[in-house]
Structures are given as structure tokens and as C-alpha cells.
Motif scaffolding. Structure first.
Motif, mmCIF file in Angstrom:
data_model
loop_
_atom_site.group_PDB
_atom_site.id
_atom_site.type_symbol
_atom_site.label_atom_id
_atom_site.label_comp_id
_atom_site.label_asym_id
_atom_site.label_seq_id
_atom_site.Cartn_x
_atom_site.Cartn_y
_atom_site.Cartn_z
ATOM 1 N N TRP A 32 1.008 -11.662 -4.405
ATOM 2 C CA TRP A 32 0.561 -10.463 -3.674
ATOM 3 C C TRP A 32 0.575 -10.776 -2.184
ATOM 4 C CZ3 TRP A 32 1.087 -5.819 -5.137
ATOM 5 C CH2 TRP A 32 0.449 -4.764 -4.480
ATOM 6 N N GLN B 69 -7.829 4.388 -3.674
ATOM 7 C CA GLN B 69 -6.765 4.743 -2.718
ATOM 8 C C GLN B 69 -6.024 6.020 -3.139
ATOM 9 O OE1 GLN B 69 -5.337 0.370 -2.131
ATOM 10 N NE2 GLN B 69 -4.949 1.389 -0.167
ATOM 11 N N GLN C 63 -2.587 -8.532 -12.984
ATOM 12 C CA GLN C 63 -2.660 -8.638 -11.519
ATOM 13 C C GLN C 63 -2.799 -10.098 -11.081
ATOM 14 O OE1 GLN C 63 -5.526 -6.131 -9.551
ATOM 15 N NE2 GLN C 63 -4.620 -4.238 -10.342
ATOM 16 N N ASN D 25 0.800 -1.231 0.000
ATOM 17 C CA ASN D 25 0.000 0.000 0.000
ATOM 18 C C ASN D 25 0.832 1.280 0.000
ATOM 19 O OD1 ASN D 25 -2.888 -0.805 0.247
ATOM 20 N ND2 ASN D 25 -2.135 -1.848 2.082
ATOM 21 N N LYS E 236 1.026 4.160 -2.690
ATOM 22 C CA LYS E 236 -0.180 4.582 -3.393
ATOM 23 C C LYS E 236 -0.421 6.060 -3.078
ATOM 24 C CE LYS E 236 -2.135 -0.059 -3.246
ATOM 25 N NZ LYS E 236 -3.030 -0.995 -2.562
ATOM 26 N N GLU F 63 0.419 -9.451 -9.206
ATOM 27 C CA GLU F 63 -0.240 -9.560 -7.892
ATOM 28 C C GLU F 63 -0.877 -10.932 -7.709
ATOM 29 O OE1 GLU F 63 -2.957 -6.300 -7.342
ATOM 30 O OE2 GLU F 63 -1.581 -4.840 -8.192
ATOM 31 N N ASN G 47 -3.053 2.155 -12.891
ATOM 32 C CA ASN G 47 -3.622 0.914 -12.378
ATOM 33 C C ASN G 47 -5.125 0.891 -12.644
ATOM 34 O OD1 ASN G 47 -3.305 -1.514 -10.896
ATOM 35 N ND2 ASN G 47 -3.889 -0.527 -8.961
ATOM 36 N N GLU G 48 -5.613 -0.225 -13.153
ATOM 37 C CA GLU G 48 -7.057 -0.510 -13.204
ATOM 38 C C GLU G 48 -7.913 0.542 -13.895
ATOM 39 O OE1 GLU G 48 -8.228 -1.313 -9.162
ATOM 40 O OE2 GLU G 48 -6.974 -3.096 -9.040
ATOM 41 N N HIS H 116 4.425 0.827 -6.905
ATOM 42 C CA HIS H 116 2.995 0.593 -7.137
ATOM 43 C C HIS H 116 2.212 1.586 -6.299
ATOM 44 C CE1 HIS H 116 -0.732 -1.768 -7.620
ATOM 45 N NE2 HIS H 116 -0.940 -1.592 -6.331
HETATM 46 C C1 XIL Z 1 -4.823 -3.977 -1.819
HETATM 47 C C2 XIL Z 1 -3.991 -4.140 -0.556
HETATM 48 O O1 XIL Z 1 -3.379 -5.397 -0.563
HETATM 49 C C3 XIL Z 1 -4.877 -3.985 0.653
HETATM 50 O O2 XIL Z 1 -4.095 -3.981 1.833
HETATM 51 C C4 XIL Z 1 -5.662 -2.670 0.584
HETATM 52 O O3 XIL Z 1 -6.587 -2.604 1.631
HETATM 53 C C5 XIL Z 1 -6.410 -2.585 -0.740
HETATM 54 O O4 XIL Z 1 -5.494 -2.752 -1.808
HETATM 55 N N1 XIL Z 1 -5.205 -4.455 -6.874
HETATM 56 C C6 XIL Z 1 -4.133 -3.644 -6.594
HETATM 57 C C7 XIL Z 1 -3.583 -3.573 -5.226
HETATM 58 O O5 XIL Z 1 -3.562 -3.059 -7.522
HETATM 59 O O6 XIL Z 1 -3.075 -2.315 -4.942
HETATM 60 C C8 XIL Z 1 -4.614 -3.947 -4.201
HETATM 61 O O7 XIL Z 1 -3.970 -4.008 -2.936
HETATM 62 C C9 XIL Z 1 -5.222 -5.279 -4.556
HETATM 63 C C10 XIL Z 1 -5.941 -5.189 -5.894
#
Ligand code: XIL
Length: 658
Positions: free
Chosen positions: A626, A421, A549, A364, A367, A586, A473-474, A414
């Protein structure tokens, strides 16, 4: 702030900052986000606020309480080194947003919930609270109003300038306990605990029998010299013949300063006429005397015990001679993992991880929610009137970067731009959610400034440590051939992805690899969107690779779709003609239950995946799980990783190294 940095850096090295008195002192001023050691309790939400502050601009604000004094914020005691028997002192400033007066406390968040420090204060007044203690139970600490100050159960409150001082535990001179009862020559130090009447005798088959009981606590007991703070494993076989299904249990009676208290450690349904096993564990509190005993069933039930064992529960990470994931795959791709702050505080654990993994990602801590500092950015705008101001702070990621640098391992960053976030204030005028969204131009300037500061600061302070980044991301929608609707698309437009990569390329150190990262990219329609995104970035010439991921679940993830997605993505080339790089960023594979049948299915799934990955050696440059251990996974309820909660390899691990 300086001080906090020094301390975080020291924690990262796992060298407690040795002050004159051998104390580690950590100050939390809440100027840059909620530190990872502070955890939500109940319905409360800890955030950072600039409403009121004891010093500086911000404080920790606890909102969303729903009428319980335990809707509060907890301090992760173990992560601060506040373990059983370790002397600690906490001072904090508290401000309760209420018309009433009341009592605010620091208490144990579990165990006997004892109050460790308290202060009476009027509402809306900064008041200092102190707790000077050493824990006799392994629990977290809670900042809350006292039980009887019920008028405060819904009140929001603020904390600021929390200073945590942690001393050293006393070294024990006791030899480690490794005891197994032996009744061949007598009662082996066991005695009957009762007000008189109960008696022990040794039976023919090497068991100890208790008779003459008149209360359920009447029991066979024995004194043990337990060492404060040490974890113990305990087991005993028990048998009774008189009742149908009573409960028998192992308990401990401990005495501190002359007063005795009790804990039940483990139970079993003692089936009539059968030997039954009780297994349990216990972390020794700071007591002058400890008696372990077996109690329960009916007040007058006779019962027997045999093979009572107690031994120190020595934690081992992995096993001697365990193969190493990073070595097994060394000539194929980097094997990596994600880490969280709690793991970084555990020196031995990290030493083990280093033997297994070649590259680390912060779970985390890099972020935008962690690096972007909305309250400081707001202040900067107030001073300069410049809406494009962006203030960042790096406290949260310093421990990982320091550890990685000192241990010569690589880090994958990351993530720079994400819809999740990320503080919502980032998108608003004056960093104020009540004000309108900023213009596209201001948002692009903020994005550029953020990316520039993060890339330049990390490279300046930790040169060469971060070798690659998830830039965006995403961004793909979960349904429909389009981008996800987000504040990024609303404020900037669909080209926010292209701009993010343009800025990242501009400020990244030469050779830093830039990735677009997404989940479910094997689902057919979403696969198309991720390819559209990649094609657009490849046309710009700003991207190096795609990150899958790979959050999978046995029974629902379709491996054929995963194969197709890899194959299609792998066909792409970068502008210089070299293949698009791929990474599995991940990986975790959920299972329905934590049992052998499911571990086997999981192992088969991992094995098949890696057989697939091996077809892309050269183009697939890294595979990260992950996380490492199931209990610290973000999907802990699905047991998705290669190691269990005891940091022992699971069948899936062996599937990958054999
Ligand atoms: C997750 C973390 O592992 C958690 O601790 C947090 O609460 C939420 O995020 N995709 C991603 C990651 O790119 O950053 C996410 O990580 C999981 C899904």
C-alpha cells in the motif's frame, strides 16, 4: 471542466502543457470535489459547497477555523510545479463570510511566511486576489486572512476559479558545485565575517581557526554560486575548547536586491575539545549572493572548522542494477503498489516504479468521495425530480489511468462500494444531509447507476486498463459475527454486498475480476464473517476473489492467524469449479522506530509472509504493497514499506528479492 481535464491529462503525462509562453495553466473550479493539491491547514476543513459560487454551482468552502489566521487551506506548491525560482501567478476569487471588511492574502505557509499577494475587501463580496511571484524557499502557499485582519480569524470563507500559471525556471549555466575545503595552501577563499577584529588562520592539522570574535555571528564564511532551486548537501567538522556544550551551526547569508537575510541550516552540540560533525541540506533560493558560514557558541569563543563540503544533492531513484520486484515474482504473481497524485507528478519517480511494479492501485482517487459528485447530483434532482439521479466525475483518476495506459501497466480499481470515504449526501433525499434517508429502492437504483457509470466510463475511455476491482470494501464488523453497521446496511440491508456484486458483474467488461476486500481478516471472529460474506457471493456466482488488505505490525500481528486465514479462504471454489482467487491488496508492515534493529525485524516479517504467499502460487494472483516509500505511506509514522523516503531499498526489499 474540459480545460481541467486536458491539464490533468497533461500533468499525468508529466508534459507540462506547453502554451505559447511556455506556461502551464491549471484552473480549479471546484465543481467536482476538493482537488488533491488543496491541503488543510490547522483546524480548518476544506470542502466543496454550493452555498455560494463565483461561477458554476460550487466553490471551495473553508470551515472549522478556530481563531487563527492559519486555519486555512494550502496549495501544494511542489505538486503544481511551483518550485524555488520558478515564476508563478495565482489569481483566485475569495468570499469571506463576515460582516466586517479585511485583507485576504496568499502567503508562504512556512519559511519566512511572506505575503505574496493581498486584497482588501468588504465581507460577503466576491473579490479577485492575485499573487505574482517566484519562491525563494521551498514552501507551500496558503490562502488566509492577513495577520492584522483578526476579525476574520473565525470567519468561514470560500474560494473559486483559482487559476495557477506556472512558468519555466531559468536554466543555469553554472557548473554543478562539488566542493571540499582544502586549507593546505591558505584559507581557500574563506574570510572572517565580523565588524573588524576577527581573523582566520590555518592550523597545523589542516583546520581553519577563527579568533578575535566579539559576536556570535562572527564567523568563517565563503561565497558559493548556488543555483536557484537546486538542493545541496552540506557538512563540516567543528571543534572548540573553551565552553562546555555550546551550539555551533551552519548558516547562510543571502542577498537579494541589496538586502541581506539569513537562515540557520544545521546545528551541533560542540562538545568541549571534540571534533563534531554538522550535516544539513539547503534548497537554494533566488538570491544574487550566497555566503555559507559557521557561527554560534559564545561571542568570544575561538573555534576551528575542517573538511567543509557542499555538493548538489542529486536525487536518484533506486540504485543501478537493483533487482526488480515485478521481475523476481513474474512467474508467481503480479507485484503491485498504490500511488497518490503527488507521485504521479514526478516523472522520474514513476519511471522507477514502473521497473518495480506490474500493477497499480489509486490510493484514493477512485473512491466514491472522489468519483461521486453530490453537488451535480443534487442539481440533477432539482431539474428532473428523479431521486435516483447520480452524477459522477473522473478528474481525479484520469492522471493514473492515462499514465497506466501510456506505459502499458495494469490498474486494480479501488473501490466501488464502501462505508467510508463516501459522501453522506449519497444516502439522503435530494442529496441533502438534513433530509431523510432515501428508500431501499432509491438507494439500490443509485448504487446501480453509480457502478454502471464508473465501470462503463473507465472501460470506454481506458479500455482494458482496469483488470480487476474491489467491488465492496470492509463490510465485516470488527467484533461479532455480523456485518458492520453502516449507512449501507441501514438504508439497503445486509444484501447490499450481493447487490453491488450483481451490478458490478452486469456492467463490468467480460474478464474483469471482481474482489471483496477487507482488513484484519486473520482475526478469528472477523475471519468467520469474511468467509460468510464470500460464501454468500460464491453462491450467487458473482465474485472472483478475496482481497486480504494486510495492514500488519511487527510485534502485534499473529502470523499463525494469517496462515490459517489464507488456508481457509483458499479452500473455496467458484461456481465453475475453479479456485477462488486471492490477492494481498494493501500490504504494509509497521515497525516501532526507523532504525536498523527494526528494519531487520521488518525484513524477517516480510520474508516469512512471502514464503507463505509462495504456497499459493496460481491462486494468489497479486500482492500489492500500500504505497512504495515510507514518507508517503498512510502509516508514515510506522515506516511500513519497502523503500525509504529517499526512494532507496530497505532491508525488507532485499529480503524479498534475494
Ligand atoms: C487510505 C489512504 O491510503 C489514505 O490516504 C486515506 O486518507 C484513507 O484511506 N483500507 C483501504 C484503503 O481500503 O482505501 C485505505 O486507504 C487504507 C485502509
Amino acid at each position: 471542466m474540459r480545460k481541467l481535464l486536458v491539464i490533468l491529462a497533461a500533468l499525468a503525462l508529466c508534459l507540462p502543457l506547453a502554451l505559447a509562453e511556455d506556461k502551464t495553466v491549471t484552473t480549479f473550479d471546484f465543481e467536482s470535489g476538493v482537488p488533491g493539491q488543496f491541503i488543510q491547514s490547522g483546524s480548518a476543513k476544506p470542502t466543496v459547497s454550493t452555498d455560494v459560487a463565483h461561477s458554476g454551482a460550487s466553490s471551495l468552502h473553508v470551515t472549522g477555523r478556530s481563531g487563527n489566521n492559519w486555519d486555512a487551506v494550502d496549495l501544494n506548491a511542489a505538486a503544481m510545479g511551483i518550485k524555488t525560482g520558478v515564476p508563478a501567478k495565482i489569481t483566485a476569487w475569495v468570499y469571506v463570510d463576515s460582516d466586517e471588511a479585511g485583507t485576504f492574502v496568499i502567503a508562504k505557509s512556512d519559511g519566512d511566511y511572506a505575503t505574496l499577494g493581498s486584497v482588501s475587501c468588504p465581507g460577503r463580496t466576491w473579490t479577485q486576489l492575485t499573487a505574482d511571484f517566484d519562491l525563494n524557499q521551498p514552501v507551500n502557499l496558503r490562502f488566509q486572512n492577513s495577520y492584522d485582519s483578526t476579525g476574520w480569524n473565525n470567519a468561514e470563507y470560500y474560494l473559486d476559479d483559482v487559476v495557477v500559471e506556472v512558468g519555466q525556471a531559468e536554466e543555469s549555466t553554472e557548473p554543478p558545485i562539488d566542493y571540499k575545503s582544502d586549507f593546505s595552501a591558505g584559507t581557500d577563499g574563506w574570510y572572517a565575517r565580523s565588524g573588524g577584529g576577527a581573523a582566520l588562520s590555518v592550523t597545523g592539522d589542516g583546520a581553519l581557526l577563527i579568533t578575535g570574535r566579539t559576536a556570535t555571528w562572527n564567523s568563517p564564511g565563503r561565497d558559493f554560486a548556488l543555483v536557484t532551486g537546486k538542493p545541496y548537501k552540506i557538512s563540516v567538522w567543528v571543534k572548540q575548547d573553551q565552553l562546555k556544550d555550546p551550539i555551533l551551526m551552519v548558516s547562510i547569508a543571502h542577498t537579494r536586491d541589496g538586502s541581506e537575510s539569513y537562515e540557520n541550516l544545521g546545528t551541533v552540540v560542540a562538545k568541549q575539545g571534540e571534533w563534531c560533525l554538522i550535516e544539513c541540506s539547503y534548497v537554494a533560493g533566488r538570491y544574487d549572493k550566497n555566503v555559507l558560514y559557521v557561527e554560534g557558541a559564545g561571542a568570544e569563543t575561538d573555534f576551528m572548522i575542517k573538511d567543509f563540503t557542499i555538493a548538489e544533492d542529486i536525487k536518484t531513484y533506486g540504485k543501478e542494477g537493483l533487482p526488480s520486484l515485478k521481475e523476481v515474482y513474474a512467474d508467481k504473481f503480479d507485484f503491485g503498489t498504490a500511488v497518490i497524485p503527488m507521485e504521479l507528478l514526478d516523472e522520474e519517480r514513476m519511471a522507477f516504479y514502473k521497473t518495480q511494479f506490474a500493477i497499480f492501485t489509486p490510493g484514493n482517487e477512485m473512491k466514491p468521495d472522489y468519483l461521486l459528485n453530490p453537488s451535480q447530483s443534487k442539481i440533477a434532482i432539482k431539474k428532473t425530480g428523479d431521486q435516483t439521479s447520480v452524477k459522477v466525475s473522473f478528474d481525479t483518476c484520469i492522471p493514473l489511468l492515462t499514465w497506466a495506459r501510456d506505459n502499458g501497466v495494469k490498474v486494480h480499481g479501488h473501490t466501488l462500494v464502501w462505508h467510508s470515504q463516501t459522501p453522506e449526501e449519497f444516502f439522503h433525499e435530494d442529496y441533502s444531509v438534513n433530509k431523510p434517508l432515501v428508500s431501499r429502492e432509491v438507494m439500490l437504483a443509485r448504487m446501480e447507476s453509480y457502478i454502471q457509470q464508473v465501470l462503463e466510463w473507465t472501460e470506454e475511455h481506458f479500455p482494458g486498463v482496469i483488470v480487476s476491482w474491489d467491488v465492496v470494501n470492509e463490510a465485516a464488523a470488527d467484533s461479532g459475527r455480523k456485518l458492520r453497521d453502516s449507512l449501507w446496511t441501514q438504508v439497503v440491508g445486509d444484501d447490499f454486498i450481493n447487490r453491488a456484486f450483481e451490478y458490478a458483474r452486469k456492467y463490468a467488461a467480460p474478464g474483469t475480476l471482481l474482489f471483496y476486500n477487507d482488513y484484519n481478516s486473520e482475526i478469528p471472529l472477523k475471519a468467520l464473517v469474511t468467509r460468510d460474506i464470500m460464501d454468500s457471493l460464491l453462491a450467487d456466482g458473482t465474485v472472483d476473489g478475496f482481497g486480504f488488505q494486510s495492514h500488519y505490525t511487527v510485534g502485534s500481528t499473529n502470523l499463525f492467524q494469517v496462515k490459517v486465514a489464507l488456508k481457509e479462504m483458499a479452500k473455496r471454489t467458484r461456481q465453475d469449479g475453479s479456485p477462488l482467487l486471492l490477492r494481498v491488496s494493501e500490504l504494509d508492515v509497521g515497525i516501532a522506530a526507523n532504525d536498523e534493529a527494526n528494519w531487520k525485524k521488518q525484513a524477517d516479517f516480510y520474508r516469512e509472509l512471502f514464503e507463505l504467499y509462495e504456497q499459493y502460487v496460481g491462486q494468489l494472483i497479486a500482492v500489492h504493497t500500500w504505497g512504495t516509500v515510507d514518507d508517503l505511506s498512510w502509516r508514515a509514522d510506522k515506516f511500513p514499506l519497502l523503500f525509504d523516503a529517499d526512494v532507496q531499498p530497505k532491508p525488507a526489499f532485499y529480503a524479498l528479492v534475494e
